[in-house]
Motif scaffolding. Structure first.
Motif, PDB file in Angstrom:
ATOM      1  N   SER A  45       0.809  -1.226   0.000  1.00  0.00           N
ATOM      2  CA  SER A  45       0.000   0.000   0.000  1.00  0.00           C
ATOM      3  C   SER A  45       0.845   1.280   0.000  1.00  0.00           C
ATOM      4  N   ALA A  62      -9.179   0.316 -12.752  1.00  0.00           N
ATOM      5  CA  ALA A  62     -10.391  -0.484 -12.575  1.00  0.00           C
ATOM      6  C   ALA A  62     -11.192  -0.539 -13.876  1.00  0.00           C
ATOM      7  N   SER A  74      -5.935  -3.061 -10.801  1.00  0.00           N
ATOM      8  CA  SER A  74      -6.313  -2.070  -9.796  1.00  0.00           C
ATOM      9  C   SER A  74      -6.499  -2.617  -8.391  1.00  0.00           C
ATOM     10  N   THR A  75      -6.486  -3.938  -8.218  1.00  0.00           N
ATOM     11  CA  THR A  75      -6.599  -4.462  -6.852  1.00  0.00           C
ATOM     12  C   THR A  75      -5.425  -5.385  -6.571  1.00  0.00           C
ATOM     13  N   TYR A  76      -5.191  -5.630  -5.295  1.00  0.00           N
ATOM     14  CA  TYR A  76      -4.115  -6.530  -4.880  1.00  0.00           C
ATOM     15  C   TYR A  76      -4.290  -7.894  -5.537  1.00  0.00           C
ATOM     16  N   ASN A 126       0.271  -8.470   1.126  1.00  0.00           N
ATOM     17  CA  ASN A 126      -0.818  -7.491   1.045  1.00  0.00           C
ATOM     18  C   ASN A 126      -0.744  -6.621   2.297  1.00  0.00           C
TER      19      ASN A 126
END
Ligand code: HEC
Length: 127
Positions: A45, A62, A74-76, A126
């Protein structure tokens, strides 16, 4: 008559030494800059995400479809697929056999490439 020439020579050597010393100082400063690239415990992050936001989400944000091979990073969870299969590091380090990313642009600064590679090698946490 020999004397002024001698002084001139000494003067030139002196100038050359100062010039070279100046260069050395500059390289030291550059090296100091490089050591501020801390990849010992990379955070997704705090370190990886900002690099992606600044350099990749224009094409891989996204719901990305057109112009990015339909690849959404766009996401982990979505990014991890490409981290695990080796593409992420291959792409950002412009390795042979991989399409260089950012697409059609020069490689990211080495600190950013190293940060992404270290994050993958440290287990794509993460965090
Ligand atoms: C200008 C748009 C653009 C930008 C910016 C961009 N990409 Fe891509 N990316 C693409 C396209 C187009 C493909 C599909 C390439 C292909 O398959 O030929 C792709 C594919 C990928 C793939 C899938 C693997 C592959 O080689 O097909 C990954 C992973 C990837 N990009 C990561 C990144 C990362 C990480 C960044 C930022 C450092 C980034 N991309 C920046 C357009 C872009």
């Amino acid at each position: 008559m020999k004397h002024p020439k001698f002084l001139l020579t000494i003067g030139l050597i002196g100038a050359a030494v100062l010039y070279l010393a100046g260069c050395t100082k500059q390289s030291e400063d550059k090296l100091k800059g490089a050591t501020t690239c801390d990849t010992t415990a990379v955070s997704y992050s705090l370190q990886v995400l900002p690099i992606l936001q600044n350099n990749c989400y224009a094409c891989h944000g996204a719901g990305s479809t057109a112009g990015s091979g339909g690849i959404d990073l766009s996401t982990y969870t979505k990014l991890k697929v490409y981290a695990d299969n080796g593409y992420l590091v291959g792409n950002v380090s412009h390795s042979p056999g991989y399409v260089g990313m950012p697409y059609g642009q020069p490689m990211l600064p080495s600190c950013e490439v190293n940060t992404i590679a270290a994050w993958v090698h440290q287990g794509t946490k993460n965090n």
